[in-house]
Design a protein around this motif. Structure first.
Motif, PDB file in Angstrom:
ATOM      1  N   ASP A   1      38.417  31.070  87.959  1.00 19.87           N
ATOM      2  CA  ASP A   1      37.612  32.291  88.011  1.00 19.87           C
ATOM      3  C   ASP A   1      36.184  31.882  88.360  1.00 19.87           C
TER       4      ASP A   1
ATOM      5  N   GLY B   1      32.364  34.006  84.809  1.00 23.00           N
ATOM      6  CA  GLY B   1      33.678  34.605  85.018  1.00 23.00           C
ATOM      7  C   GLY B   1      33.949  35.826  84.156  1.00 23.00           C
ATOM      8  N   GLY B   2      35.100  36.447  84.402  1.00 14.05           N
ATOM      9  CA  GLY B   2      35.438  37.703  83.733  1.00 14.05           C
ATOM     10  C   GLY B   2      35.739  37.533  82.245  1.00 14.05           C
ATOM     11  N   GLY B   3      36.368  36.416  81.877  1.00 12.47           N
ATOM     12  CA  GLY B   3      36.725  36.224  80.470  1.00 12.47           C
ATOM     13  C   GLY B   3      35.505  36.263  79.581  1.00 12.47           C
ATOM     14  N   CYS B   4      34.472  35.525  79.974  1.00 14.14           N
ATOM     15  CA  CYS B   4      33.268  35.509  79.131  1.00 14.14           C
ATOM     16  C   CYS B   4      32.443  36.777  79.346  1.00 14.14           C
TER      17      CYS B   4
ATOM     18  N   GLY C   1      36.336  34.015  75.350  1.00 11.52           N
ATOM     19  CA  GLY C   1      35.340  33.646  76.359  1.00 11.52           C
ATOM     20  C   GLY C   1      35.314  32.160  76.636  1.00 11.52           C
TER      21      GLY C   1
ATOM     22  N   CYS D   1      30.806  30.873  79.091  1.00 10.49           N
ATOM     23  CA  CYS D   1      31.807  29.937  78.595  1.00 10.49           C
ATOM     24  C   CYS D   1      31.315  28.493  78.748  1.00 10.49           C
ATOM     25  N   TRP D   2      32.167  27.539  78.325  1.00 11.32           N
ATOM     26  CA  TRP D   2      31.797  26.123  78.509  1.00 11.32           C
ATOM     27  C   TRP D   2      31.639  25.812  80.002  1.00 11.32           C
ATOM     28  N   ALA D   3      32.356  26.531  80.872  1.00 13.42           N
ATOM     29  CA  ALA D   3      32.250  26.297  82.326  1.00 13.42           C
ATOM     30  C   ALA D   3      30.999  27.022  82.819  1.00 13.42           C
TER      31      ALA D   3
ATOM     32  N   ARG E   1      28.276  27.487  84.845  1.00 12.34           N
ATOM     33  CA  ARG E   1      27.927  27.032  86.198  1.00 12.34           C
ATOM     34  C   ARG E   1      26.656  27.709  86.682  1.00 12.34           C
TER      35      ARG E   1
ATOM     36  N   PRO F   1      44.282  29.278  82.951  1.00  9.00           N
ATOM     37  CA  PRO F   1      44.749  30.561  82.420  1.00  9.00           C
ATOM     38  C   PRO F   1      43.662  31.616  82.418  1.00  9.00           C
TER      39      PRO F   1
ATOM     40  N   GLY G   1      41.386  27.261  78.650  1.00  8.21           N
ATOM     41  CA  GLY G   1      40.702  28.118  79.617  1.00  8.21           C
ATOM     42  C   GLY G   1      39.699  27.334  80.445  1.00  8.21           C
ATOM     43  N   GLY G   2      39.704  27.622  81.726  1.00  5.49           N
ATOM     44  CA  GLY G   2      38.740  26.995  82.617  1.00  5.49           C
ATOM     45  C   GLY G   2      39.185  25.661  83.180  1.00  5.49           C
TER      46      GLY G   2
HETATM   47  S1  SF4 Z   1      36.153  29.040  81.656  1.00  2.00           S
HETATM   48 FE1  SF4 Z   1      37.265  30.801  80.828  1.00  2.00          FE
HETATM   49  S2  SF4 Z   1      35.767  32.439  80.527  1.00  2.00           S
HETATM   50 FE2  SF4 Z   1      34.871  30.871  81.840  1.00  2.00          FE
HETATM   51  S3  SF4 Z   1      35.217  31.651  83.886  1.00  2.00           S
HETATM   52 FE3  SF4 Z   1      36.885  30.243  83.397  1.00  2.00          FE
HETATM   53  S4  SF4 Z   1      38.514  31.505  82.536  1.00  2.00           S
HETATM   54 FE4  SF4 Z   1      36.640  32.736  82.539  1.00  2.00          FE
END
Ligand code: SF4
Length: 514
Positions: free
Chosen positions: A64, A142-145, A186, A274-276, A278, A395, A443-444
């Motif tokens: 994402d 991304g959408g999750g966070c 998230g 999130c941890w990702a 960017r 995921p 995730g991520g």
């Molecule tokens: S790490 Fe998780 S919350 Fe962040 S963009 Fe990827 S899927 Fe979404």
């Protein structure tokens, strides 16, 4: 202008594939704080491998790639119209090259534009300044966070925390509540940008702008600096942990800004990343369009790997349970919450559009979900000749499918659902009735998991767009943790309950800033 477009393409590519040094450092601290053999430690080991793999192959860190949000400052005389056009071209090109996933969807028809362009996409904020350079900063969130962002109108009564008044202590409670409420949805451990005040619109925007600060900076406002410290000092005792698995690190950063407000309003806006995490930036020479300087990273310094040479990230212990699809009911019923599994064989991806479709239609003729694995994933997939290749495949957040999942499990005979963040009571009941499990992947970890996809065997419903299509993947030793089993147990429910109790302990934490 051609050079400027190239510079923007480089900015987008680096932002999508290379985590900035301050975020890497914070994740390194998180790795040091969690026992390696614990669930959060194992998840962090996968994340570390993923970060290194993404930088190594210039592939997206997470599939994402989020809503591209650009903050641009330019001197007088520079045409914002031209900059806008060139940035849009660069975004479309980055999408063609697989550095960004096609993420821009018509909100009425659901049609994916395919190139990340459309009304409101990408987001571009322009400002004029007195310096001679053009500054462009980019965040991919991304959408999750994004879905875990929160906005509070104070005073407000908060679960476990009591009343949050119009004070800095009220702000503290809101931030703690937002982190607790996000759990693993998230992709924790994350960072929060917070705005105190403003209106509903400017509050959210200013909260997101805080995410452009580095995680290790100090707030110039001493009152807000103290609030950030108090939150960072206490928040990790919540026990949310990596991906909501329970653990000692729930947040890697808290950055707070303030805007004036109307006397009648007191909003606290929280942007959760999130941890990702960017974000990068560049200073551009307006005469040539070339990058003069990078922000947040120093290209002269080599990227320090997360997994040090000689060490290994995710290591199999031999205690993992091997699942090969199609899976029988007895095997599934033998699994318990906490088991680490390695999934091989056929898995089908399905996100929002597929779930909505399956509620009204039978699965496509070449899709057999009986005993099968349904993966909540919107991969980045590129076509090479006649073949498809997955370049990123982590995921997506599962809770969005809660209205559909129980019916689909029962009707189609699905034995394992892979996703992230967990699902609700209806799905838990269906898992028990039908003999199925929910597997939480990390995730991520899009590059890590892309390497677990041996082949793309086919695709159905491609007209939904590549992220939403139903991909037929062949997996090999795809690691995930059983977080909801066929006996009615849910790790998500347990961690939420336990961390909620801990939240109560923080309601009256010592705090001199009130
Ligand atoms: S790490 Fe998780 S919350 Fe962040 S963009 Fe990827 S899927 Fe979404």
């Amino acid at each position: 202008m051609h050079e400027f477009r190239q510079s923007m393409l480089e900015l987008v590519t680096k932002t999508s594939t290379e985590l900035p040094p301050d975020v890497r450092a914070a994740m390194g601290v998180a790795m040091g704080a969690e026992p390696r053999e614990g669930r959060s430690g194992q998840a962090l080991a996968i994340i570390a491998e993923n970060i290194d793999a993404a930088a190594g192959c210039e592939g997206p860190i997470c599939q994402d790639t989020g809503m591209p949000t650009f903050e641009i400052r330019a001197p007088a005389g520079v045409s914002f119209l031209e900059l806008r056009q060139e940035i849009r071209e660069a975004v479309a090109e980055a999408t063609r090259r697989g550095k960004l996933r096609p993420n821009s969807v018509d909100s009425i028809t659901g049609r994916n534009s395919g190139d990340n362009l459309g009304p409101g996409t990408p987001i571009l904020h322009f400002d004029q300044w007195e310096r001679e350079d053009i500054e462009v900063r980019l965040i991919l969130k991304g959408g999750g966070c994004e879905n875990t962002n929160a906005q509070y109108a104070l005073p407000v009564e908060l679960p476990h925390l009591g009343r949050a008044d119009r004070s800095l202590d009220g702000v503290r409670k809101c931030v703690l509540h937002a982190v607790w409420n996000a759990q693993g949805k998230g992709c924790s451990p994350g960072a929060v940008g917070v705005c105190v005040g403003g209106d509903r619109t400017s509050g959210y925007q200013h909260a997101k702008e805080q995410l452009f600060r580095t995680l290790d900076d100090t707030n110039p406002d001493a009152r807000l600096a103290a609030l950030e410290d108090v939150i960072m000092f206490t928040v990790n005792s919540l026990g949310v942990g990596t991906m909501g698995f329970g653990g000692d690190v729930s947040l890697i950063g808290c950055k707070i800004g303030a805007l004036n407000r109307l006397p009648a309003s007191f909003f606290v806006s929280v942007a959760y990343d999130c941890w990702a995490f960017r974000r990068l930036g560049v200073l551009i020479d307006p005469a040539t369009g070339r990058i003069r300087e990078w922000l947040y990273r120093d290209p002269a310094k080599p990227v320090v790997p997360m997994v040090a040479a000689g060490e290994r990230g995710f290591v199999k212990t031999g205690r993992e349970v091997v699942l090969t699809a199609p899976i029988d009911e007895a095997t599934i019923r033998s699994l318990q919450v906490g088991d680490l599994v390695l999934v091989s064989g056929r898995a089908y991806t399905g996100r929002d559009a597929v779930h909505a479709h399956l509620m009204k239609h039978a699965p496509p003729a070449d899709v057999d979900l009986a005993g099968g694995v349904l993966y909540h994933c919107g991969p980045v997939v590129v076509k090479e000749g006649e073949r498809w290749r997955v370049t990123a495949a982590g995921p997506t957040t599962s809770i969005r499918e809660e209205p559909y999942q129980a019916d689909i499990i029962r009707r189609c005979g699905v034995r394992a659902v892979i996703g992230k963040g967990g699902m609700g009571a209806r799905t838990l009941e269906a898992l028990k009735d039908a003999g199925a499990v929910y597997l939480n992947a990390i995730g991520g970890a899009a590059q890590f998991y892309a390497r677990c996809v041996e082949n793309v065997d086919g695709v159905s419903l491609l007209d939904f767009g590549t992220p939403e299509a139903l991909w037929h993947l062949r997996l090999r030793e795809f690691p995930a943790i059983v977080t909801m089993d066929a006996h009615g147990h849910s790790l998500h429910r347990r961690v939420e309950t336990e961390s909620g109790a801990r939240l109560e302990g923080l309601a009256t934490a010592p705090w001199s800033g009130a």
